[in-house]
Every structure is written in structure tokens, then in C-alpha cells.
Scaffold this active site. Structure first.
Site, short mmCIF file in Angstrom:
data_model
loop_
_atom_site.label_atom_id
_atom_site.label_comp_id
_atom_site.label_asym_id
_atom_site.label_seq_id
_atom_site.Cartn_x
_atom_site.Cartn_y
_atom_site.Cartn_z
N HIS A 254 0.80 -1.22 0.00
CA HIS A 254 0.00 0.00 0.00
C HIS A 254 0.83 1.28 0.00
O HIS A 254 0.31 2.38 -0.13
CB HIS A 254 -0.92 -0.03 1.23
CG HIS A 254 -2.12 0.84 1.11
ND1 HIS A 254 -2.37 1.90 1.95
CD2 HIS A 254 -3.15 0.80 0.24
CE1 HIS A 254 -3.49 2.47 1.61
NE2 HIS A 254 -4.00 1.84 0.57
N HIS A 481 -8.79 11.11 -0.54
CA HIS A 481 -8.06 9.83 -0.52
C HIS A 481 -6.79 9.98 0.31
O HIS A 481 -6.10 9.02 0.58
CB HIS A 481 -7.72 9.41 -1.95
CG HIS A 481 -7.22 8.00 -2.06
ND1 HIS A 481 -5.89 7.69 -2.23
CD2 HIS A 481 -7.88 6.81 -2.00
CE1 HIS A 481 -5.74 6.38 -2.30
NE2 HIS A 481 -6.93 5.82 -2.16
#
Length: 598
Positions: A254, A481
Site C-alpha cells: 500500500h 483519498h
């Protein structure tokens, strides 16, 4: 069922080409589908569960719906600029409020009784002389390097957003093309760590004459996805791949980071966006851009007081990947002594002994215990978390969030851990209306993959939620985000620390204790940077502002907030966004409704 749910969520995310879900730790939790009766008011404490149960049932039946495409008891110490402010009040007979411009009181009787300065004067940084007065260029004359210089020394930017007024993109904002432009340096090669890649689009962001330079992509794809990625890479002779090991189930790669090697030095960019066009179009993303690190002269170590270089090398070494050895040598060869942030990373594993405090929330705890705020200053200061996805956090708020994770967030210098009070924890997460009224409408919620199944097991979270609001940066309608965590003064004008990271609110990202706290288990790779006041000329805290123009024009360092502080709690009628719950009652920005696939 949990594995199927996760697969569905990932499929939805991939279909929207926007998302990176962080609900990986939900796979090991026991799911309870029991229906609970009550009213539909989300904020009636007796009905939180009923709303979620109802929404979960709605979700299951959605396939039939037609889809429309500071010390003391008071939290403040007295204002120090009283003499100057009294001049402003010379014609008023009201006494100056002893808290000056920092006063948080909103009741009308207090405002009528005392004079309050209209504009707070930032205090002089301690330990540094004032910055030279900034000479601002006109917006149409700015190069990416000019934008970079305006936001020093914090160097935190947002991505540019299509569809908002130009002024919000002309200051404190960069596109990927800006970062890779020749204005920032003459590139020789680059390396991108990320969760999702669109290779043709990524290569189009480089200056045309640099599109044959070597590019290494570090990814976490496996199986069929890795085969497809390798096939796509064959179209580009300059692209090579490095797969990150993911040895713990449901982990993800990630991290979002760039290593950029120039003819004259090297930069490190740590950010929150996938390398796909949608993530750089109309979303709010955060970017930290390092100084240009020059080559080392022989015999120097080239590390900073924050240990930036040491921590970066430790992070790369954790991949145990021969293809990264090339970049480890580049890092070793450069002087990174000008880095003024701490790295807080996560790598998969069950970390024990000394390595336990090298990663995840225990790394944050270690830094704050050594260099964080004084307990007396921040005992009444809230902690905020802001993120785009939420994992399974346990049956109660104390199980993990206010427990081990909360202990890390509230750590102070040389002080015993104290529990994080419920009232001092704010979770900034998009509501349904934040998504519905966004620039992308309901489709913007594809990058906010919070599941009703996960939410139904942790209804205790509802009172912690706060609205996403970014009026000062023009991004209230740009779906967030970005992920960030902070400890700030109750009036939202100062911060004791601020962190921007790829890590969402999940055990997978931050880690969770195992074996009676003898080890920390982390599933995913993550990367973030922590800002502390002492590295920017301040003693205890730094001033913050969500007004980019104020930050750029100030002769003193002001931290550029991505959103407003203090955050505003949800009110009656608000509810968090769930990616798998239909929204058919109210159309979005484009007049469409949300009917997620089963």
C-alpha cells in the site's frame, strides 16, 4: 463469507480504477448478522445498530435495483501579543479577552463583554531567525519549482484538482507532471512504490524526451494480476518490476513513494495517490516532496537529525529484494541531512524485541516518547485521524482504537502512556453527502471502500465521525483519498505534530499486538512522514492554516493543512459512506443514484 465480501469490495474498487481497500484484517473476525430494532436516526445512541442492520439488509437486496448510471483547567495559555493588540482596541472600551485571538468561546455574552482581535498574529519561531520576505510570482509565471519553494519548509502539497477555481491549484498544489518536470531537476532514473499502476498513463506524465529513462515499479500483485502486469510492462522497454513479498494473508503493498535520481542529486516523494489517472484528477491527495539531496562527499554519513536516511534504508532492506539494492546504493551515496521529517513505515511481519518499535503505530509511539510534545501542553488537545478506509477494529472502542492505537497517538515526551479520552478523538471520514455532492458524485465513493458488514460490527464508531471539509483549499467537493493524523489545539490554530501517510485506520496498516504484547503483527506495507515542531524552528507546536495563500505569503513558517481544524462532528441525519449500500433516495451531482453490484 468474509473472504467473499473482501473479494467483492476489491472488485468494486478495481472496477472504478480508484481504490485501495484497507479492510484486510476483517477476514479473521467473526461476523454477526443479527438484526437490531430501533429508529432510523443514526445519531440516536439507541439506534446506531439498527441503521447499520437496515443498511446491511438493503445492501443484500440491491441487485434488484435498477442502476442509474494548554495547562490548567482551561485549554489555552494567555496570548503573548497583548500590547500590540491593545492598540487595535484603543477606541474600544471593552477589556481585552485574556486569551486574545485564541479564544474559543462562542457564547454571545462573552463576545459582547470582551474585545477579541480580528486576526491572530503568529508567534516568532523559536531557535531560528525569521525567513526572508517571500517574493511571489504571478500564478501564470510559476514553475513547479516556484510552487515547491513557496511551501517551504514543510513541503507538504495537495494534488491539483480539475473543476475547482484556479487559485486553489496555483498555490500549494502539484500534478504528477509537475513533480516529474525538468523544473524540479534533470531526471536520470526513477522508482515508484505503489498499490495500483496504469503504465501508459504513468509514462505519459514524464516529459516526452525522458520517457525512455529506466523506471522500476515496486508492486504487490500476485497470481493472475501479476501475470497481467508483466504483460503490460513488455510494452515499455524501460520499465522493470519488483514484487514485494506479502507473506501474511490479506496484506497489501500500500506504500506510495517515489525515488527520483537526478544528474545533480536525488529526491524522495511520499504521497497518497495510486498511479492511475482517476487518483490525480478530482480527489484530495497529499504529497511530501523532499529537498534535492546532493551527492555525498567522501567520508560523510549524510543523515538528518530525524534519522531519515537510516529509516529509509531500513525500510528498503525489509523487502529483501535484490532489485532494490541498486536504489539502496543511491540512497547511501546522497546527503540527506536536510530532511526535516521522520519516516513512519510499516512492513509485513510479526515483529518482536527491538524490531517491534521500528514499524507501525509503535514506531510513531517511540518517536513521540522521545521527541513529542510535553504532556502539560497537550493534555487537553484532541487527536484526529483522517482516512479513506476503515478495517475491523474490534467489538469495542477500547479493543484497539482507544487502546493500543490510541495510546500511541496520545504519547508525550518522557511520559507514561495515558488513555486517549473518547471526547478527544475525532475521526474525519466522508459522509454520504460528502460523496453525493462531490465533483465525481457517487462514483467518487469508489475510493472510500468502507463496508456495511464491517461497520455493523463496530457501531460504537459513529459518535467519533466528523465531516470532511476543505473550504480553505477549495477541496470540500474533492473526495479525500489522503490519510493524515494530528494532535492539535482545541481552537485548531496550532499542532503539536502532523502526519501524512498511506495508512488507513486499520490493524493491517498500523499493526496489532499479539502474544500478550510481545509482538506486533502487521499485514501491509505503508509509508508516511511525521512533522514535529522542533525541526521547523518552533519549540512546542507550529501554527497551522488551511488557507494556502496565507501559508505562501507568510514570512514565518505556517503548516499547510489539507482541511479545516477543528473538525465538525456529524449531526442528526448524517451517516458515513458505505461502498456497498445503495443510495437511491437522493441523486448525486450528475443526477444519478448509487446501486453497487452484489
Amino acid at each position: 463469507m468474509e473472504e467473499k465480501d473482501r473479494a467483492m469490495a476489491r472488485a468494486v474498487a478495481k472496477a472504478h480504477s480508484m481504490s485501495d481497500s484497507e479492510d484486510s484484517d476483517s477476514a479473521n473476525d467473526t461476523h454477526n448478522d443479527t438484526g437490531i430494532s430501533g429508529s432510523q436516526d443514526l445519531f440516536d445512541s439507541s439506534s446506531d445498530s439498527s441503521f447499520l442492520a437496515s443498511a446491511s439488509a438493503k445492501s443484500k437486496g440491491s441487485g434488484k435495483a435498477a442502476s442509474d448510471s494548554k495547562t490548567s483547567d482551561d485549554p489555552y495559555s494567555a496570548d503573548t501579543d497583548v500590547e500590540e493588540e491593545e492598540k487595535v482596541n484603543k477606541d474600544s472600551k471593552k477589556p481585552l479577552c485574556k486569551y486574545g485571538s485564541k479564544c474559543y468561546r462562542k457564547n454571545s455574552s462573552h463576545v459582547k463583554e470582551f474585545f477579541h482581535p480580528s486576526k491572530r498574529t503568529h508567534k516568532e519561531p523559536q531557535g531560528k531567525s525569521p525567513l526572508p520576505e517571500k517574493k511571489r510570482k504571478k500564478d501564470d509565471e510559476k514553475t513547479p519549482q516556484d510552487v515547491f519553494e513557496e511551501f517551504q519548509p514543510f513541503s507538504l502539497f495537495l494534488t491539483k484538482v480539475k473543476g475547482i477555481p484556479d487559485k486553489f491549484n496555483n498555490t500549494g498544489a502539484l500534478s504528477l507532471k509537475d513533480i516529474l518536470s525538468t523544473s524540479m531537476g534533470q531526471l536520470k532514473e526513477s522508482c515508484h512504490f505503489n498499490f495500483m499502476f496504469d503504465m501508459p498513463w504513468l509514462m505519459s506524465q514524464y516529459p516526452e524526451h525522458l520517457r525512455k529513462l529506466p523506471v522500476l515499479l515496486v508492486h504487490g500483485e500476485q497470481g493472475r494480476d501479476e501475470i497481467n502486469m508483466k504483460a503490460e510492462a513488455t510494452q515499455f522497454s524501460n520499465i522493470s518490476l519488483c514484487r514485494a513479498r506479502l507473506e501474511i494473508v490479506y496484506g497489501t503493498h500500500h506504500t506510495k513513494m517515489m525515488l527520483l535520481l537526478y544528474k545533480s542529486g536525488m529526491r524522495v516523494v511520499i504521497h497518497t495517490a495510486n498511479l492511475i489517472p482517476n487518483d490525480w484528477h478530482q480527489k484530495t491527495q497529499g504529497i511530501w516532496v523532499s529537498p534535492l539531496f546532493p551527492p555525498l562527499t567522501q567520508g560523510e554519513k549524510g543523515d538528518s537529525p530525524t534519522g531519515f536516511k537510516t529509516d529509509l534504508l531500513q525500510y528498503l532492506a525489509a523487502y529483501k529484494a535484490p532489485r532494490l539494492a541498486h536504489w539502496e546504493r543511491h540512497i547511501q551515496a546522497h546527503d540527506m541531512s536536510s530532511a526535516n521529517v521522520h519516516i513512519v513505515g510499516s512492513v509485513p511481519g510479526r515483529h518482536t524485541l527491538n524490531s517491534k518499535s521500528c514499524w507501525g503505530h509503535l514506531k510513531l509511539r517511540k518517536i513521540l516518547s522521545e521527541r513529542g510534545p510535553e504532556q502539560g501542553l497537550v493534555k487537553n488537545w484532541p487527536v484526529s485521524g483522517q482516512f479513506s478506509s476503515i478495517g475491523s477494529l474490534g467489538a469495542t472502542k477500547d479493543a484497539w482504537m482507544l487502546g493500543e492505537f490510541g495510546d500511541s497517538l496520545s504519547t508525550c515526551k518522557k511520559a507514561f502512556a495515558t488513555p486517549l479520552p473518547h471526547s478527544k478523538c475525532h475521526l474525519i471520514f466522508p459522509s454520504v453527502n460528502n460523496i453525493r455532492l462531490s465533483l465525481e458524485g457517487y462514483n467518487g465513493g469508489g475510493c472510500v471502500p468502507y463496508s456495511i458488514k464491517t461497520a455493523s460490527k463496530q457501531v460504537w464508531m459513529v459518535p467519533f465521525f466528523c465531516q470532511w471539509s476543505s473550504e480553505g483549499r477549495g477541496r470540500s467537493r474533492a473526495v479525500p483519498h489522503i490519510k493524515s493524523y494530528s494532535r492539535f489545539s482545541p481552537d485548531g490554530t496550532e499542532a503539536a505534530w502532523f502526519m501524512v501517510t498511506s495508512a488507513n485506520l486499520s490493524k493491517a496498516a498500523w499493526g496489532a499486538y499479539e502474544k500478550q504484547k510481545s509482538q506486533l503483527m502487521i499485514r501491509s506495507y505503508e509509508m508516511g512522514v511525521l512533522f514535529l515542531p522542533q525541526y521547523f524552528g518552533f519549540k512546542n507546536s507550529f501554527p497551522v492554516s488551511s488557507d494556502a495563500g496565507e501559508v505562501a505569503a507568510s514570512d514565518k513558517p505556517v503548516f499547510p493543512l489539507p482541511y479545516e481544524l477543528p473538525p465538525v462532528s456529524y449531526v442528526k441525519g448524517d451517516r458515513p459512506w458505505f461502498i456497498d449500500v445503495p443510495c437511491v433516495d437522493q441523486p448525486d451531482t450528475f443526477g444519478t443514484k448509487w446501486c453497487p453490484p452484489l
